[in-house]
Design a protein around this motif. Structure first.
Motif, mmCIF file in Angstrom:
data_model
loop_
_atom_site.group_PDB
_atom_site.id
_atom_site.type_symbol
_atom_site.label_atom_id
_atom_site.label_comp_id
_atom_site.label_asym_id
_atom_site.label_seq_id
_atom_site.Cartn_x
_atom_site.Cartn_y
_atom_site.Cartn_z
ATOM 1 N N UNK A 177 0.837 -1.199 0.000
ATOM 2 C CA UNK A 177 0.000 0.000 0.000
ATOM 3 C C UNK A 177 0.873 1.250 0.000
ATOM 4 N N UNK A 178 1.991 1.215 0.710
ATOM 5 C CA UNK A 178 2.925 2.347 0.677
ATOM 6 C C UNK A 178 3.441 2.557 -0.745
ATOM 7 N N UNK A 179 3.674 1.477 -1.463
ATOM 8 C CA UNK A 179 4.092 1.552 -2.860
ATOM 9 C C UNK A 179 3.022 2.255 -3.703
ATOM 10 N N UNK A 214 -7.449 -0.388 7.714
ATOM 11 C CA UNK A 214 -6.455 -0.356 8.782
ATOM 12 C C UNK A 214 -5.040 -0.409 8.205
ATOM 13 N N UNK A 215 -4.833 -1.264 7.207
ATOM 14 C CA UNK A 215 -3.529 -1.329 6.565
ATOM 15 C C UNK A 215 -3.242 -0.050 5.797
ATOM 16 N N UNK A 216 -4.274 0.543 5.222
ATOM 17 C CA UNK A 216 -4.118 1.824 4.534
ATOM 18 C C UNK A 216 -3.566 2.863 5.519
ATOM 19 N N UNK A 221 3.600 4.803 7.580
ATOM 20 C CA UNK A 221 4.926 4.331 7.181
ATOM 21 C C UNK A 221 5.619 5.356 6.290
ATOM 22 N N UNK A 222 4.829 6.061 5.481
ATOM 23 C CA UNK A 222 5.372 7.117 4.627
ATOM 24 C C UNK A 222 5.755 8.361 5.422
ATOM 25 N N UNK A 223 5.243 8.438 6.645
ATOM 26 C CA UNK A 223 5.466 9.642 7.448
ATOM 27 C C UNK A 223 4.346 10.652 7.321
ATOM 28 N N UNK A 226 -3.934 -3.299 -2.428
ATOM 29 C CA UNK A 226 -2.514 -3.601 -2.489
ATOM 30 C C UNK A 226 -2.083 -4.484 -3.638
ATOM 31 N N UNK A 227 -3.025 -5.153 -4.301
ATOM 32 C CA UNK A 227 -2.633 -6.022 -5.410
ATOM 33 C C UNK A 227 -2.218 -5.198 -6.627
ATOM 34 N N UNK A 228 -2.926 -4.098 -6.889
ATOM 35 C CA UNK A 228 -2.609 -3.246 -8.041
ATOM 36 C C UNK A 228 -2.989 -1.808 -7.728
#
Length: 436
Positions: A116-118, A144-146, A152-154, A245-247
Motif C-alpha cells: 500500500x505504501x508503494x 487499517x492497513x491503509x 509508514x510514509x510519514x 494492495x494487489x494493483x
C-alpha cells in the motif's frame, strides 16, 4: 514527477522479474504442498510433485482455486501456519452465505503495508500530506492497513471512517487534508454535500483522491476530479488476498500496476478455464508468491479485465490491468459493499419463508451502484393487511442490514407482478432518492 517506494524492484526488467517470480512461485508451491492438505491432495491427484513446476507456464497444469474451496475448508483448512503464528484474521464481507476466513502472519501484514505504501508513493503522496481515510472500517478491513501504510510514509493520518459528510468536510477544512481516501460512492456523497452547502473545491486543500474498493469508471473519475478539485486514482485488491494492495494506478492513469513480485497473474476464459491470449479480455486468476499464512494457487478472482504489458511512461515494468468493470459471477457492489443475490435470497428465506418470489433492483448513479431495492412478492390478500405488510417489510429490512451491513430499501408488491426467475436482478440507470 514519478516517485517510487522501491525503485529497484518496481523497475526490474521483465526478464529478471520473471526469474524472481519463478523462484518465489517454487517456494509457494513447496509451502502449499507440505503445509496445506488441500493442495497436497491436488498434487497427488495430478501425479506431480512441486519440483515438476519448472517454469511459470507449467502452472497451467494445476487446477484453479475458487471461493467455494475456501468456504469448504473453513475455518483453518487452507492455513499454512498454526493459528499461534497468525496475527490478523479477515472475514470477507462479500460471501455467498458460506463463511471463510483469511489469516495473515506478521510478515504478511508487513508486506501488505509495503504494497500500500508503494501504491501511495506512485501518486506522489508523502510525509507532508494529511491523509483523510473515510473508508467503512467495519466492512473494508484494508482501511487499517491503509492507515499503517500512510504512517509508514510519514504522512499524517485522519481516520474519519464513515462519519457524516458534513463532519468530513469540517475535518477536511479544519485540518487541511490534502488526500482523501474512500469509496467513489462516498466521495460523491461528500461532493453532493459540498454543493448543497455551497462550499467550493477551491476552499479545501485536497490535491489527491485514492478510491476503492469499488471500481471507478472514466466518467466517475472525471466527475470527482471536477467536483472535488483533485486528481483521482484507483487502487485494487482481492478480497481473499490483500485489499487494497494487489494493483494501483500511477500518475499516468493508464491502468493499474499489478505487484507482480508478489502476485503472478493469468487471464482465463471464465467458461472454459483456458488461458486467453495477451491483449484479450478474461477473468483474472492470481497466485500468491510471498504470502506465508494463506497461500493461494491460481485463485479465480471473478474480475474481468485486460492485461497490458506495454511499458509505462512512469518507468514501472509491471503489467497494467484495466479497471475490472465486469464480473464473471453474480457479485454486485453497492456503495462499496459486495453482495451476492443468491445470498440475499437465502437471507430472505430465513426471515420470510412464506415469500416465494422477489426481485432485486439496483439503481445506478454516475455509473456506480448507488441503491439496492428488494421487491418482495406477497399474495393479494396479504397486501391488504396494513399491519402485516409493514411488519414484514421491517423484519426483512432489519435482517438484511444486520446480515450484510447495507441499508436496503424494501418494497412489497403483488407476487403476480414479478415475472422471470424467482430472484431476478434489474439494473436501472437513474438517480435514487435519499430515503434508504
Amino acid at each position: 514527477m514519478n516517485t517510487f517506494w522501491d525503485e529497484k524492484i518496481e523497475t526490474l526488467p521483465r526478464e529478471q522479474l520473471a526469474e524472481l517470480q519463478l523462484e518465489r512461485l517454487q517456494m509457494t508451491i513447496n509451502r502449499a504442498y507440505t503445509k496445506v492438505d488441500f493442495y497436497r491432495q491436488r498434487f497427488e491427484e495430478l501425479g506431480i510433485m512441486p519440483e515438476d513446476i519448472l517454469s511459470l507456464e507449467d502452472l497451467q497444469q494445476f487446477p484453479l482455486t475458487t471461493a467455494a474451496d475456501l468456504a469448504t475448508h473453513y475455518p483453518y483448512g487452507l492455513f499454512s501456519v498454526p493459528l499461534k503464528s497468525v496475527v490478523r484474521l479477515k472475514f470477507p464481507a462479500a460471501s455467498r452465505g458460506r463463511p471463510f476466513v483469511v489469516g495473515y502472519t506478521k510478515r504478511d501484514v508487513a508486506i501488505w503495508q509495503q504494497l500500500v505504501a508503494r501504491a501511495l508513493t506512485a501518486v506522489n503522496i508523502g510525509r507532508r500530506d494529511i491523509v483523510q481515510v473515510a473508508f467503512n472500517y467495519s466492512l473494508f478491513t484494508g482501511a487499517f492497513t491503509f492507515n499503517q501504510a500512510a504512517e509508514l510514509l510519514g504522512a499524517t493520518v485522519a481516520p474519519t471512517s464513515i462519519v457524516s459528510a458534513t463532519l468530513q468536510l469540517q475535518i477536511m477544512q479544519d485540518f487541511r487534508s490534502t488526500v482523501l481516501a474512500t469509496s467513489p460512492s462516498f466521495a460523491f456523497h461528500i461532493a453532493d454535500t459540498m454543493e448543497r452547502k455551497q462550499t467550493k473545491s477551491a476552499d479545501n486543500f485536497l490535491h489527491t483522491g485514492v478510491f476503492g474498493p469499488e471500481c471507478m469508471p472514466a466518467e466517475v473519475r472525471s466527475s470527482l476530479e471536477q467536483r472535488l478539485g483533485l486528481q483521482a486514482y484507483a487502487i485494487y485488491g482481492v478480497n481473499e488476498m490483500v485489499e487494497p494492495g494487489v494493483a494501483f494506478e500511477c500518475v499516468e492513469k493508464d491502468g493499474l500496476h499489478l505487484a507482480e513480485d508478489h502476485f503472478y497473474p493469468e487471464l482465463i476464459d471464465p467458461l472454459s478455464g483456458d488461458r486467453v491470449p495477451p491483449g484479450q479480455q478474461g477473468e483474472l486468476v492470481v497466485t500468491t508468491l510471498t504470502i506465508e499464512g494463506f497461500p493461494l494457487i491460481r485463485f479465480r478472482t471473478g474480475d474481468i479485465t485486460i492485461l497490458n504489458y506495454q511499458p509505462c511512461q512512469c518507468g514501472r515494468s509491471s503489467v497494467k490491468m484495466a479497471p475490472p468493470l465486469q464480473r464473471s459471477d453474480s457479485l454486485l457492489t453497492v456503495r462499496g459493499i459486495g453482495v451476492y443475490p443468491e445470498h440475499l435470497g437465502s437471507l430472505l428465506q430465513e426471515v420470510a419463508p412464506e415469500v416465494s418470489r422477489y426481485r432485486f433492483v439496483v439503481r445506478r448513479r454516475h455509473g456506480l451502484n448507488d441503491q439496492l431495492e428488494v421487491q418482495v412478492g406477497v399474495p393479494v390478500d396479504y397486501a391488504t393487511d396494513w399491519y402485516g405488510t409493514h411488519a414484514l417489510a421491517d423484519r426483512v429490512r432489519s435482517h438484511l442490514r444486520r446480515s450484510i451491513g447495507l441499508g436496503i430499501k424494501v418494497r412489497l408488491v403483488e407476487a403476480g407482478s414479478l415475472t422471470g426467475m424467482p430472484a431476478e436482478v434489474l439494473i436501472e440507470e437513474q438517480g435514487c432518492d435519499d430515503g434508504m
